[in-house]
Design a protein around this motif. Sequence first.
Motif, mmCIF file in Angstrom:
data_model
loop_
_atom_site.group_PDB
_atom_site.id
_atom_site.type_symbol
_atom_site.label_atom_id
_atom_site.label_comp_id
_atom_site.label_asym_id
_atom_site.label_seq_id
_atom_site.Cartn_x
_atom_site.Cartn_y
_atom_site.Cartn_z
ATOM 1 N N SER A 1 -3.278 -4.172 -10.589
ATOM 2 C CA SER A 1 -2.815 -5.505 -10.990
ATOM 3 C C SER A 1 -3.739 -6.122 -12.029
ATOM 4 N N ARG A 2 -5.036 -5.869 -11.911
ATOM 5 C CA ARG A 2 -5.990 -6.429 -12.873
ATOM 6 C C ARG A 2 -5.721 -5.877 -14.269
ATOM 7 N N ALA A 3 -5.539 -4.569 -14.357
ATOM 8 C CA ALA A 3 -5.224 -3.971 -15.661
ATOM 9 C C ALA A 3 -3.876 -4.481 -16.174
ATOM 10 N N HIS A 4 -2.912 -4.581 -15.267
ATOM 11 C CA HIS A 4 -1.585 -5.074 -15.647
ATOM 12 C C HIS A 4 -1.667 -6.517 -16.115
ATOM 13 N N TRP A 5 -2.476 -7.314 -15.422
ATOM 14 C CA TRP A 5 -2.623 -8.731 -15.764
ATOM 15 C C TRP A 5 -3.266 -8.894 -17.143
ATOM 16 N N ILE B 1 -4.141 -1.553 -5.375
ATOM 17 C CA ILE B 1 -3.162 -2.504 -5.909
ATOM 18 C C ILE B 1 -3.860 -3.540 -6.775
ATOM 19 N N ALA B 2 -5.043 -4.024 -6.314
ATOM 20 C CA ALA B 2 -5.787 -5.030 -7.083
ATOM 21 C C ALA B 2 -6.266 -4.456 -8.414
ATOM 22 N N LEU B 3 -6.748 -3.200 -8.394
ATOM 23 C CA LEU B 3 -7.213 -2.589 -9.646
ATOM 24 C C LEU B 3 -6.055 -2.419 -10.619
ATOM 25 N N ILE C 1 -8.819 -2.413 7.762
ATOM 26 C CA ILE C 1 -9.275 -1.297 6.925
ATOM 27 C C ILE C 1 -8.097 -0.678 6.174
ATOM 28 N N VAL C 2 -6.964 -0.535 6.872
ATOM 29 C CA VAL C 2 -5.772 0.008 6.210
ATOM 30 C C VAL C 2 -5.308 -0.934 5.101
ATOM 31 N N ALA C 3 -5.328 -2.273 5.395
ATOM 32 C CA ALA C 3 -4.904 -3.251 4.395
ATOM 33 C C ALA C 3 -5.803 -3.210 3.167
ATOM 34 N N ILE C 4 -7.122 -3.124 3.403
ATOM 35 C CA ILE C 4 -8.058 -3.070 2.278
ATOM 36 C C ILE C 4 -7.842 -1.791 1.470
#
Length: 441
Positions: A164-168, A160-162, A151-154
């Motif tokens: 990274s997606r915009a950054h990508w 981070i994923a959101l 749960i902490v990792a998620i």
Amino acid sequence: MNRIFFRFFVLVMLSITAATFVIYFAFARLFGDPLDDIARRQAAAQIFLLEQYVDQAPADEWLTRLNNVREVSEVRYDLLPLAQVRARLGQDHPELERGAIVIDARERAFYRRVDLRGERYIGSDDEVLVARNLPVDIGQALKMEALRYVIVAIALLVPIALWSRAHWHSLQALSRMADEFGGGKLSARARMRPSATVYPLAERIDHMADRIEALLEAQRSLLHSVSHELRTPIARLEFGLELLDARAQDPDLHRRIAAMEGDLRELNSLVNELLDMSKLDSARTLQPARVDLTALLEECCATLPPSPHAVACELDGSLGEIDADPRLLARAVGNLLRNAQKYAAGRVLLSARRGVDGIARGIAGGIEIAVDDDGPGIPEDERERIFDPFYRLDRSRDRATGGFGMGLSIARKAVALHGGSLRAETSSLGGARFVIKLPPA
């Protein structure tokens, strides 16, 4: 681009895993093993029964109450010698020595000395009470701990994923802009919103592209204007030389005038090539049409100027038709053939074929056109520089060979406008080999 973010996520996952172990060992070092705490909570009822019922009995009733507990409990209680327990645990346990409970989560048991002064019964200070088959489920506890860390990792990975997606997406837009700009579309710009993560970088790249476009446009305009302006004085000189030649009586003067007229023709040819070069700098020059490639290449051979070196043709029968500008493609091939004629010792070969991989899959493959000669060849470290305008190898600077070092540059630009490439190699004939590769039709 995907490789960058794959490595980023791998690094993040490894960091979270490493942090999990660091946290676990740090807490175990500072506050004790978390699994022991969990096992102690799960065995709280048995510990409470021992401390609040058995231990509260008078000294002469302590064993009696212990036996009563044995009869009604599924937990097995045994009394073992202190030395045997010390050997079983295999290490020093200060808790055991001071009479505290020692939990063994893996064995589902706990150990505690009966007492420290032998007050329960004779020799009780040298015995240890061992409770086995405790209702301890470490597997369930581990699952709960793992779920907590997941749960902490998620919770960390989702933002981070959101991000990274915009950054990508922003980096993908920059990559597309760079490809378009490198492909000759000088008006290509990133034009990102100020909220984009890479907006400062995109803004600087756009400014750089503006400056490059302005410089190239100024250079192209200057080249085009100068070339046009040169034609007028050249025409005047030609007209003046013709009048002078008509009035001249001295044969030596006629020869001098003829040499000057030759220089003017050379200068006029240079102006024409400069104008052609300036036109090729824009993709708007391309006027594609459906072209029979075999007929076009045969016409290139037929229209070559007279030369002692005849051109042999080896054209694949599967060439068919392609979409190309026939004038520009013929200009590129013609320049390569004339260049080969200048330096060939005796043989010039024009060959063309379709890509083998495409034919094997039943589709139209790319086109490969090659011009080979048996001349002196081109040193490997010069094979890119020869495509620069006005660049000529030492052996080609002799005026007898003619040319200005523009033909190969024009050929490469014409091929690039078709989405293809032109490179120099070593020929199987012993000289130079120029290979044009065009994409599938």
